[in-house]
Design a protein around this motif. Structure first.
Motif, PDB file in Angstrom:
ATOM      1  N   VAL A  79      93.836 -65.430 -25.923  1.00 35.30           N
ATOM      2  CA  VAL A  79      94.876 -66.133 -25.173  1.00 35.30           C
ATOM      3  C   VAL A  79      96.120 -66.252 -26.050  1.00 35.30           C
ATOM      4  N   ALA A  84      97.967 -72.065 -24.532  1.00 33.36           N
ATOM      5  CA  ALA A  84      97.751 -71.556 -23.177  1.00 33.36           C
ATOM      6  C   ALA A  84      96.471 -72.130 -22.581  1.00 33.36           C
ATOM      7  N   THR A  88      95.805 -75.010 -19.401  1.00 31.28           N
ATOM      8  CA  THR A  88      95.155 -74.487 -18.203  1.00 31.28           C
ATOM      9  C   THR A  88      93.745 -75.016 -17.992  1.00 31.28           C
ATOM     10  N   LEU A 245      95.319 -67.245 -16.119  1.00 29.77           N
ATOM     11  CA  LEU A 245      96.351 -66.863 -17.087  1.00 29.77           C
ATOM     12  C   LEU A 245      97.001 -65.536 -16.729  1.00 29.77           C
ATOM     13  N   THR A 249      98.503 -61.584 -21.537  1.00 31.42           N
ATOM     14  CA  THR A 249      98.884 -62.877 -22.121  1.00 31.42           C
ATOM     15  C   THR A 249      99.108 -62.781 -23.621  1.00 31.42           C
TER      16      THR A 249
END
Length: 355
Positions: A79, A84, A88, A245, A249
Motif C-alpha cells: 500500500v 493508506a 481505509t 484502494l 497505489t
C-alpha cells in the motif's frame, strides 16, 4: 465509569521543518532536524531501471511475496504507506468501540471516528500487562488486561508506541488478540518501529481472523518519501482493502526500491545493531543533561512538564524536536529522533542541550 469519545485531536506529525523555519527565522539548511523517528542514515537507494518510471506499476512483480518473506507472514498487500491503510481499514471493519492510545500516532482516532466508530481513549497505564511492564518491573496489569478489552470491538496498538516507546511483548498481544477475535473483534497492530525487535512481531500470525498487522519502509529503512507499506492479514481483509484502494497505489520506482531493501538481509542485520547502539548513545546523552529518556532504537521519549520550554530553547539553537501536549495520563513531552551518524551532529545536540 463510561469512557466517552472526546473531540478528535489535531493531526500533527514530525518532519515539519518548514514550520520551524517560518517560526524561528533560521534557514532550512541550518537545522538539526530530530523531529521524526526516521533512520537518518537510511537504505542506499540503487539506480533505477528506466522502465520503473515509464511503465505502469505491476502488481505481480514479486513485491508482495518479498514482503511476506521478509516479515515471516503468509501474505502481504503493498500500500502507499501505512497511511493508506489507516484511512481505509476503519471503513471495512464492523462499527463498534475502538480502544486507541490517547498519546500515540494521531491518525488513528480521526480515521475511526469518521468511519462511525466510537473511539475509547486509553492512557499508558491501561496498556500495562500482568507479566511486567517492559522495563522489568512487575505489575498486576492495567485496564486492558483486567477486563477493559472485553468491552471493546477493536483495539489499535502501535508497538513500540510512538512516542512513549512502550513495547508490549508478543505473548501479551497474542492473548489480547485471542480475546478480541473470540467475539468477532480485531487487533490492529501497527509495527512501524518493530524492525529492531523482530522476535516481538506478530506478522507470522497475521493470517488469523481478527488480526491486522501494518509494516512500513519509512522508519527502519529511512525511506519515508517512498510511501510504501504493507498490510498483513487474512484474505477476507486484504481483498476488500485492495478493491477499495484501487490499482497502482504504489509507484513503480517505489516497488523497485522496496524489493531491494526487503531482500537485503545483510544491511538489515547491520542496521539493527547500529540503530540499537545509537539509540543507547542518544539516551545516555539526554540523561547526562538531566533528562529522563525512555529509549527505542530510533528515538527517545522525554516526558517532562518543562518540555515546551525545552523545545523552544532547542529550536533557538537550531535543533528541531517533536513536542507533545500532555495526554493519556502523561505530562507534556519531547521526542528526539536520532542525529545523523556524524560527530558534528552529535556535538551540536550536546551543545544545544547544555545551553
Amino acid at each position: 465509569m463510561t469512557r466517552t469519545t472526546p473531540p478528535p485531536p489535531a493531526i500533527r506529525h514530525g518532519g515539519d521543518l518548514l514550520a520551524a523555519v517560518r517560526r524561528y527565522g533560521r534557514s532550512a539548511d541550518d537545522w538539526l532536524d530530530l523531529s521524526t523517528g526516521i533512520n537518518p542514515d537510511g537504505y542506499p537507494v540503487p539506480p533505477l531501471p528506466a522502465d520503473a518510471w515509464q511503465r505502469l506499476p505491476q502488481d505481480d512483480d514479486g513485491l508482495a511475496e518479498a514482503a511476506a518473506l521478509a516479515y515471516g507472514a503468509v501474505q502481504a498487500l503493498p500500500v502507499a504507506g501505512s497511511q493508506a491503510a489507516i484511512r481505509t481499514l476503519p471503513t471495512l471493519l464492523k462499527r463498534g468501540r475502538v480502544g486507541i492510545a490517547a498519546l500515540g500516532y494521531s491518525e488513528y482516532a480521526p480515521a475511526f471516528a469518521r468511519a462511525g466508530h466510537t473511539v475509547v481513549p486509553l492512557g499508558e497505564a491501561d496498556f500495562a500487562h500482568a507479566d511486567g511492564d517492559g522495563d522489568g518491573h512487575g505489575t498486576r496489569g492495567g485496564a486492558l488486561a483486567n477486563g477493559l478489552i472485553d468491552t471493546l470491538d477493536h483495539l489499535v496498538v502501535v508497538n513500540p508506541n510512538n512516542p512513549t516507546a512502550r513495547l508490549i511483548p508478543a505473548a501479551t498481544l497474542a492473548q489480547w488478540h485471542a480475546r478480541l477475535a473470540a467475539r468477532g473483534g480485531t487487533l490492529l497492530l501497527d509495527e512501524a518501529f518493530i524492525d529492531c525487535h523482530p522476535t516481538q512481531s506478530l506478522a507470522a500470525s497475521a493470517h488469523l481472523p481478527g488480526l491486522v498487522v501494518l509494516r512500513s519502509l519509512g522508519k527502519f529503512y529511512g525511506l519515508a518519501g517512498v510511501r510504501c507499506g504493507f498490510v498483513l492479514a487474512e484474505r477476507t481483509v486484504l481483498d476488500p482493502l485492495q478493491s477499495a484502494l484501487g490499482h497502482w497505489t504504489v509507484s513503480g520506482p517505489a516497488r523497485v526500491i522496496a524489493r531491494h531493501a526487503l531482500m537485503n538481509t545483510a544491511w538489515q542485520s547491520a542496521t539493527r545493531l547500529r540503530l540499537t547502539q545509537q539509540g543507547e548513545r542518544l539516551a545516555m546523552l539526554l540523561r547526562c543533561h538531566g533528562l529522563s529518556a525512555i529509549m527505542q532504537p530510533l528515538f527517545c521519549w522525554v516526558p517532562d512538564a518543562e518540555a515546551p520550554a525545552l523545545h523552544d530553547a532547542l529550536a533557538h539553537a537550531g535543533v528541531w524536536t517533536r513536542l507533545f501536549d500532555a495526554a493519556g495520563d502523561c505530562p507534556a513531552s519531547l521526542r528526539f529522533g536520532l542525529p545523523p551518524d556524524r560527530d558534528d551532529a552529535w556535538q551540536r545536540l550536546d551543545l544545544a542541550l547544555g545551553g
